[in-house]
Enzyme design. Structure first.
Site, PDB file in Angstrom:
ATOM      1  N   HIS A 167       1.911  16.053  68.136  1.00 48.04           N
ATOM      2  CA  HIS A 167       1.966  16.799  69.274  1.00 48.04           C
ATOM      3  C   HIS A 167       2.133  18.470  68.925  1.00 48.04           C
ATOM      4  O   HIS A 167       2.046  19.448  69.662  1.00 48.04           O
ATOM      5  CB  HIS A 167       3.033  16.435  70.340  1.00 48.04           C
TER       6      HIS A 167
ATOM      7  N   ASP B 261       2.537  27.109  69.083  1.00 50.78           N
ATOM      8  CA  ASP B 261       2.779  26.348  69.964  1.00 50.78           C
ATOM      9  C   ASP B 261       1.731  25.128  69.639  1.00 50.78           C
ATOM     10  O   ASP B 261       0.386  25.656  69.642  1.00 50.78           O
ATOM     11  CB  ASP B 261       2.783  26.570  71.311  1.00 50.78           C
TER      12      ASP B 261
HETATM   13  C1  GDG Z   1       5.579  19.151  72.402  1.00 51.44           C
HETATM   14  C2  GDG Z   1       4.865  20.440  71.731  1.00 51.44           C
HETATM   15  C3  GDG Z   1       3.005  20.194  73.436  1.00 51.44           C
HETATM   16  C4  GDG Z   1      10.302  22.790  81.083  1.00 51.44           C
HETATM   17  N1  GDG Z   1      11.292  23.328  81.789  1.00 51.44           N
HETATM   18  C5  GDG Z   1      11.700  22.203  82.706  1.00 51.44           C
HETATM   19  C6  GDG Z   1      10.701  21.286  82.557  1.00 51.44           C
HETATM   20  N2  GDG Z   1       9.889  21.597  81.671  1.00 51.44           N
HETATM   21  C7  GDG Z   1       8.465  20.861  81.313  1.00 51.44           C
HETATM   22  C8  GDG Z   1       7.521  21.856  81.602  1.00 51.44           C
HETATM   23  C9  GDG Z   1       6.398  20.999  80.515  1.00 51.44           C
HETATM   24  C10 GDG Z   1       7.247  20.738  79.380  1.00 51.44           C
HETATM   25  O1  GDG Z   1       8.577  20.578  80.006  1.00 51.44           O
HETATM   26  C11 GDG Z   1       7.260  21.620  77.960  1.00 51.44           C
HETATM   27  O2  GDG Z   1       6.105  21.681  77.685  1.00 51.44           O
HETATM   28  P1  GDG Z   1       5.737  21.703  76.170  1.00 51.44           P
HETATM   29  O3  GDG Z   1       4.045  21.766  76.034  1.00 51.44           O
HETATM   30  O4  GDG Z   1       6.489  22.782  75.677  1.00 51.44           O
HETATM   31  O5  GDG Z   1       6.174  20.326  75.735  1.00 51.44           O
HETATM   32  P2  GDG Z   1       7.141  19.629  74.336  1.00 51.44           P
HETATM   33  O6  GDG Z   1       7.107  18.245  75.007  1.00 51.44           O
HETATM   34  O7  GDG Z   1       8.296  20.459  74.780  1.00 51.44           O
HETATM   35  O8  GDG Z   1       6.294  19.903  73.203  1.00 51.44           O
HETATM   36  C12 GDG Z   1       4.009  21.331  72.657  1.00 51.44           C
HETATM   37  C13 GDG Z   1       3.598  19.074  73.929  1.00 51.44           C
HETATM   38  O9  GDG Z   1       4.419  18.135  72.862  1.00 51.44           O
HETATM   39  C14 GDG Z   1       2.501  18.121  74.240  1.00 51.44           C
HETATM   40  O10 GDG Z   1       1.954  17.657  73.289  1.00 51.44           O
HETATM   41  O11 GDG Z   1       2.074  20.930  74.273  1.00 51.44           O
HETATM   42  O12 GDG Z   1       3.262  22.305  71.837  1.00 51.44           O
HETATM   43  O13 GDG Z   1       6.004  21.198  71.218  1.00 51.44           O
HETATM   44  O14 GDG Z   1       5.978  19.976  81.046  1.00 51.44           O
HETATM   45  O15 GDG Z   1       6.892  21.491  82.808  1.00 51.44           O
HETATM   46  N3  GDG Z   1      10.711  20.190  83.447  1.00 51.44           N
HETATM   47  C15 GDG Z   1      11.697  20.276  84.478  1.00 51.44           C
HETATM   48  N4  GDG Z   1      12.481  21.019  84.479  1.00 51.44           N
HETATM   49  C16 GDG Z   1      12.558  22.066  83.762  1.00 51.44           C
HETATM   50  O16 GDG Z   1      13.489  22.835  83.867  1.00 51.44           O
HETATM   51  N5  GDG Z   1      11.536  19.149  85.302  1.00 51.44           N
END
Ligand code: GDG
Length: 735
Positions: free
Chosen positions: A164, A371
């Site tokens: 990821h 990212d």
């Molecule tokens: C890995 C990779 C890749 C955030 N704040 C809150 C909240 N979120 C949710 C968002 C989003 C998720 O968290 C963050 O998205 P990312 O893309 O950064 O995902 P990660 O799982 O951290 O990271 C990344 C991903 O995997 C998928 O393959 O995109 O590059 O690092 O969904 O909405 N959700 C809630 N409250 C919050 O305060 N409910």
């Protein structure tokens, strides 16, 4: 029945202990939603850590029991394992390295050992739950060693791996002291997926440079197995985000927040606290924006949500302090009684609040330094039901490869970022809508369900393809079948590769002369009027002429540039340009200078760099460098680079042994065909053969050939047995 096992560091739940009671909270993460419809089916299973250290046996048993009905199985980790495997090696060694922050990476043997031990622990738990034919889909950088550990214990299982986070370029990846072990761990998979083509390219290059396996169209041949590397950009549950954004509850929350912000334009940023997200850089850009465009003072607010994360790790504590300080400074400089330029929240919110923020934001500022994908920008787009709003997106996020209608910026270029903020804030609504519609169409289509089915379909395809690439040993039963076919056929064609199939490789190519036994064998085989024997080689025609010109067989030299038929003179099959040779020769000369013992062979239409006489290890190392160097140069030309047996050869693409052999197939009737080769280049011959041909590979590696034998000796004995068979049956025919 075979089942699917999903494995990730964390289970899609959050376990908490409240007043002695175990409380399970389901996760709303993208992965959990996407895979939800699969892992809950039948006896499928999701295996991972439940998110809390539980040491008491009775509690562990209760958790196992509670999760059973949810199709989940917990792996329990100790406090030390969490510290050393998760916070340590995963988040302080791999995470910074893979995000190009190698200056933050720590290299500690103890952490690595715990990382190996915990991967082994996952493996043991999976093996205890799995059947030999199950499909196992492993997720992310915490479990890079797991695919090979599983392959060893469950050799026939189907193993997929998805990373990821980014895969860095070879130059960064090679800094890791355990780089080789990590790649070997991943190579136990059948399919390895990344978000972007660049990640995939970086991985293939590291495998080539560090382990020495080349690749063709994403396929890696390890010598005993073939596996595929591909890119699968992950999507979101589009309909879910659109539906939440349309709900009354979200509209209600939006109205409350909006009232507090008056008629301000809103710029939104949402991230987990992480140095890869570029939070301080974004704040500095916003500060500069206010300085450069004072007309926006009191007219715009940056709503910044930072979700607490990894606060036990030193670098994260420092980052938190830096962000707090910057927010304080900028607000201190510009705030007044009516207005705070930055509304900063260091906490997480429920999905409905997030959705309300997405709805009310005029601009989403998603500017990570690096990212893997970034889902926040996709969720913002899906929540924009009125199609208004502008996305500013970092080129360094995997999502930028899909969302080209966003305002793409380099997060290191503060002036570009400032201009993008300005452009976004003044963008006419029509233009916003045009971009938004295109992005929404794409995200609706390439959603999370599409991503899951693409990965699973590709995994099934790999298994089918592997079966077709598996050769079986040419055993006695096959030989009998082959000899029957040989005897009944009145026209027979033999395509026999010279080096590696008829003669063994030698440290000097000019020492691999044909011996008397071989010359006699070929002559006898060809003397049967039903037989036509063609010896195929990548050697120069003069070399072939000198060694085999007097033998009554047909010849192919230089991969098919030259052919010799029925003892007539040599003919070239194509008119080729060789003007590329002088440029490539300069590069090969450089490698000869740097690699004692290596030398160049110049053929009419190809150039070969040989390293048979080079010190073991050095030759392979230089060959990997040379192959990637040449592949880079060849990518825009009509050249092909062949990574052969102790040699690297560059030739024009249209030259192929397969094409040359087709020449005989077109001219001669053929009721029986044998084609024997040993090298990647000989795969072209096998591919050119009709289905009923006996295609035989020397050496047991994956091949499109149907059979394999182990050595040149076996090839010779096979041919002479066919001849003897004829001889022993002649008297019977006569009687
Ligand atoms: C890995 C990779 C890749 C955030 N704040 C809150 C909240 N979120 C949710 C968002 C989003 C998720 O968290 C963050 O998205 P990312 O893309 O950064 O995902 P990660 O799982 O951290 O990271 C990344 C991903 O995997 C998928 O393959 O995109 O590059 O690092 O969904 O909405 N959700 C809630 N409250 C919050 O305060 N409910």
């Amino acid at each position: 029945m075979a089942k699917l096992i999903i494995v990730s560091n964390r289970l899609p739940i959050k376990l908490q202990e409240k007043e002695g009671e175990l409380v399970y909270q389901t996760s709303e993460g993208g992965l959990a939603t996407g895979l939800g419809s699969i892992y809950k089916e039948g006896n499928n299973l999701w295996i991972g850590w439940p998110g809390l250290v539980i040491e008491e046996q009775h509690k562990q048993q209760k958790i196992i029991h509670d999760l059973q009905s949810e199709n989940m199985y917990p792996v329990f980790l100790t406090e030390t394992e969490i510290k050393e495997f998760y916070e340590g090696f995963s988040n302080e060694t791999l995470w910074p390295t893979f995000h190009y922050f190698s200056q933050y990476a720590i290299y500690e043997q103890q952490l690595w050992e715990t990382y190996m031990a915990v991967n082994q622990k996952y493996c043991d738990e999976i093996v205890a739950q799995a059947e030999p034919e199950d499909t196992i889909w492993v997720h992310d950088y915490q479990l890079l060693l797991l695919p090979s550990m599983l392959r060893e214990r469950l050799p026939n299982s189907t193993i997929g791996f998805f990373q990821h986070i980014p895969f860095p370029s070879y130059e960064v990846f090679r800094l890791l002291p355990w780089r080789k072990e990590i790649l070997e761990g991943m190579l136990g998979s059948d399919l390895i997926g990344f978000h972007t083509y660049d990640d995939m390219r970086h991985f293939l290059s590291s495998v080539n440079r560090i382990i020495g396996h080349g690749s063709m169209h994403g396929w890696i041949n390890t010598g005993t197995r073939s596996l595929l590397v591909d890119s699968f950009p992950m999507g979101i549950d589009y309909d879910k985000y659109a539906a939440v954004a349309a709900s009354e509850e979200v509209k209600r929350r939006q109205a409350i927040y909006q009232a507090n912000l008056n008629s301000q334009k809103i710029i939104l940023s949402i991230d987990r606290l992480d140095y890869s997200k570029g939070i301080p850089q974004r704040l500095l850009a916003f500060e500069l924006f206010l300085e450069k465009y004072p007309e926006f003072l009191e007219k715009v607010t940056l709503v910044m949500l930072v979700v607490p994360s990894r606060d036990a790790v030193g670098k994260y504590k420092e980052l938190k302090e830096e962000v707090d300080e910057l927010v304080g400074r900028i607000n201190g400089k510009y705030s007044n009684i009516n207005w705070n330029p930055i509304q900063y929240f260091y906490r997480s919110y429920p999905l409905e609040t997030l959705s309300a923020f997405y709805r009310m934001a005029d601009v989403a500022l998603v500017t990570p330094m690096r990212d893997g994908m970034n889902l926040v920008c996709k969720e913002f787009v899906a929540s924009k039901l009125d199609k208004r709003g502008v996305l500013i997106l970092s080129e360094m996020a995997g999502a930028s490869k899909e969302l080209s209608e966003a305002l793409l910026i380099n997060p290191n270029d503060i002036n570009q970022l400032v201009d993008a903020i300005h452009k976004a804030l003044i963008m006419p609504e029509e233009e916003q809508e045009q971009h938004m519609v295109l992005m929404q169409e794409s995200l609706r289509r390439y959603n999370i369900h599409h991503w899951v089915s693409m990965f699973m379909d590709r995994l099934s395809y790999v298994k089918i393809k592997q079966l077709s690439l598996a050769t079986s040993y040419l055993d006695e039963a096959t030989f009998h079948e082959m000899s029957d076919a040989y005897e009944t056929a009145s026209t027979r064609l033999f395509f026999l590769e010279y080096d590696g199939a008829l003669v063994k490789y030698s440290s000097k190519p000019d020492m691999a002369r044909p011996d008397a036994e071989l010359i006699e064998l070929l002559s006898r085989l060809n003397s049967d009027p039903k037989n036509k024997v063609v010896v195929v080689s990548s050697r120069e025609k003069d070399n072939m002429q000198e060694w085999l010109g007097h033998v009554p067989v047909d010849l192919v030299a230089e991969h098919g540039v030259w052919i010799k038929q029925n003892s007539t003179g040599w003919q070239t099959m194509m008119s080729l340009m060789d003007d590329w040779k002088s440029d490539i020769k300069l590069i090969l000369d450089l490698y000869v200078d740097r690699t004692p013992g290596s030398f160049i062979e110049e053929k009419e239409y190809s150039l070969v760099w040989h390293y048979r006489r080079v010190e073991t290890g050095l030759g392979e190392l230089r060959a990997r460098e040379l192959v990637s160097h040449l592949n880079f140069l060849a990518s825009n030309s009509n050249l092909q680079v062949l990574d052969g047996q102790m040699a690297v050869e560059v030739k024009a693409q249209e030259v192929s042994k397969g094409r040359a052999t087709a020449h005989w197939l077109n001219q001669y009737p053929h009721e029986f065909i044998v084609a024997i080769g040993d090298d990647w280049g000989d795969e072209d011959i096998f591919k050119a053969m009709p289905r009923d041909a006996y295609t035989i590979k020397v050496g047991n590696s994956y091949s499109v050939a149907k059979y394999h034998v182990d050595s040149c000796g076996e090839v010779r004995s096979l041919l002479s047995r066919l001849l003897q068979l004829k001889a022993s049956e002649q008297p019977q025919e006569m009687s």
